[in-house]
Design a protein around this motif. Structure first.
Motif, short mmCIF file in Angstrom:
data_model
loop_
_atom_site.label_atom_id
_atom_site.label_comp_id
_atom_site.label_asym_id
_atom_site.label_seq_id
_atom_site.Cartn_x
_atom_site.Cartn_y
_atom_site.Cartn_z
N GLN A 1 8.41 22.47 53.27
CA GLN A 1 8.75 22.34 54.69
C GLN A 1 7.57 21.93 55.57
N PHE A 2 6.69 21.10 55.02
CA PHE A 2 5.61 20.57 55.85
C PHE A 2 6.16 19.46 56.73
N PRO A 3 5.71 19.38 57.98
CA PRO A 3 6.21 18.35 58.88
C PRO A 3 5.74 16.95 58.43
N LEU A 4 6.46 15.97 58.89
CA LEU A 4 6.21 14.59 58.49
C LEU A 4 4.78 14.15 58.80
N ASP A 5 4.24 14.55 59.96
CA ASP A 5 2.87 14.11 60.29
C ASP A 5 1.85 14.69 59.32
N THR A 6 2.08 15.91 58.84
CA THR A 6 1.19 16.51 57.84
C THR A 6 1.30 15.76 56.52
N ILE A 7 2.51 15.42 56.12
CA ILE A 7 2.72 14.68 54.87
C ILE A 7 2.03 13.32 54.96
N LYS A 8 2.13 12.66 56.10
CA LYS A 8 1.50 11.34 56.26
C LYS A 8 -0.01 11.44 56.14
N LYS A 9 -0.60 12.48 56.72
CA LYS A 9 -2.05 12.66 56.62
C LYS A 9 -2.46 12.88 55.16
N ILE A 10 -1.64 13.56 54.42
CA ILE A 10 -1.96 13.82 53.01
C ILE A 10 -1.84 12.55 52.18
N ILE A 11 -0.76 11.81 52.36
CA ILE A 11 -0.59 10.61 51.53
C ILE A 11 -1.54 9.49 51.96
N ARG A 12 -2.00 9.54 53.20
CA ARG A 12 -2.99 8.56 53.64
C ARG A 12 -4.23 8.63 52.75
N GLU A 13 -4.53 9.83 52.27
CA GLU A 13 -5.71 10.03 51.42
C GLU A 13 -5.43 9.75 49.95
N GLU A 14 -4.20 9.31 49.64
CA GLU A 14 -3.79 8.91 48.29
C GLU A 14 -3.89 10.04 47.27
N PHE A 15 -3.61 11.27 47.72
CA PHE A 15 -3.53 12.39 46.79
C PHE A 15 -2.31 12.21 45.88
N THR A 16 -2.35 12.87 44.74
CA THR A 16 -1.20 12.96 43.87
C THR A 16 -0.88 14.43 43.66
N LEU A 17 0.31 14.71 43.14
CA LEU A 17 0.66 16.10 42.84
C LEU A 17 -0.29 16.66 41.79
N GLN A 18 -0.70 15.81 40.85
CA GLN A 18 -1.66 16.25 39.82
C GLN A 18 -2.99 16.65 40.46
N ASP A 19 -3.41 15.92 41.49
CA ASP A 19 -4.63 16.32 42.22
C ASP A 19 -4.46 17.72 42.80
N PHE A 20 -3.30 17.97 43.38
CA PHE A 20 -3.04 19.28 43.96
C PHE A 20 -3.05 20.36 42.89
N ARG A 21 -2.54 20.04 41.71
CA ARG A 21 -2.52 21.03 40.62
C ARG A 21 -3.91 21.36 40.09
N THR A 22 -4.81 20.38 40.12
CA THR A 22 -6.07 20.57 39.40
C THR A 22 -7.34 20.41 40.22
N ASN A 23 -7.39 19.46 41.15
CA ASN A 23 -8.68 19.07 41.73
C ASN A 23 -8.90 19.46 43.18
N VAL A 24 -7.86 19.50 43.97
CA VAL A 24 -8.04 19.66 45.42
C VAL A 24 -8.62 21.03 45.74
N THR A 25 -9.61 21.01 46.63
CA THR A 25 -10.24 22.25 47.08
C THR A 25 -9.96 22.45 48.57
N LYS A 26 -10.25 23.65 49.04
CA LYS A 26 -10.05 23.94 50.45
C LYS A 26 -10.93 23.03 51.31
N GLU A 27 -12.12 22.70 50.81
CA GLU A 27 -13.02 21.82 51.54
C GLU A 27 -12.43 20.41 51.68
#
Length: 149
Positions: free
Chosen positions: A84-110
């Motif tokens: 339930q993230f808003p569309l503007d948040t989703i756009k900011k995330i995909i702008r950075e070309e993240f993948t779900l696999q990145d979220f599972r393994t690599n993404v940090t709070k920083e």
């Protein structure tokens, strides 16, 4: 053979041509540099205003391809929508070309600090990512995990 008088006249004409050439060259150079400086100043002022308007965060590109259905990792888009993230948040995330696999393994709070999210959404996203990473570590690769925000 030309006389001294004729040579002096020829030399005067060459000098006039030379002086005229360099005067015109200087005028064109000045005009060119003024135009160049003006255009670069406009670019700088535009970028400076853009940064002020976004509180120092990188703005979304003008054409982010607002159609998130065309993003290359639809699993990530679906997971973000299921959280339930808003569309503007989703756009900011995909702008950075993240993948779900990145979220599972690599993404940090920083990493999340750099994408322009406000603190609240960033904390909620980090909570969801942390749960996804813990779930993935335990062998559950299903992105359906909800973080119950």
């Amino acid at each position: 053979c030309a006389s001294d008088h004729e040579n002096n006249i020829s030399l005067q004409k060459l000098t006039e041509i030379h002086d005229n050439f360099f005067r015109r060259l200087a005028e064109h150079q000045e005009k060119f540099f003024k135009t160049f400086i003006t255009s670069q100043t406009e670019v700088f002022e535009g970028l400076n205003a853009e940064m002020r308007n976004t509180n120092g965060k990188r703005p979304l590109p003008i054409s982010t391809n607002d159609d998130i259905s065309r993003y290359h990792d639809q699993d990530l888009v679906s997971w973000l929508q299921s959280q339930q993230f808003p569309l503007d948040t989703i756009k900011k995330i995909i702008r950075e070309e993240f993948t779900l696999q990145d979220f599972r393994t690599n993404v940090t709070k920083e990493d999340l600090r750099d994408i322009g999210l406000k603190i609240g959404p960033r904390c909620r996203l980090w909570e969801c990512i942390s749960r996804l990473q813990k779930s993935s570590t335990n062998g559950n690769l299903s992105p359906a995990l909800s973080c119950h925000r």
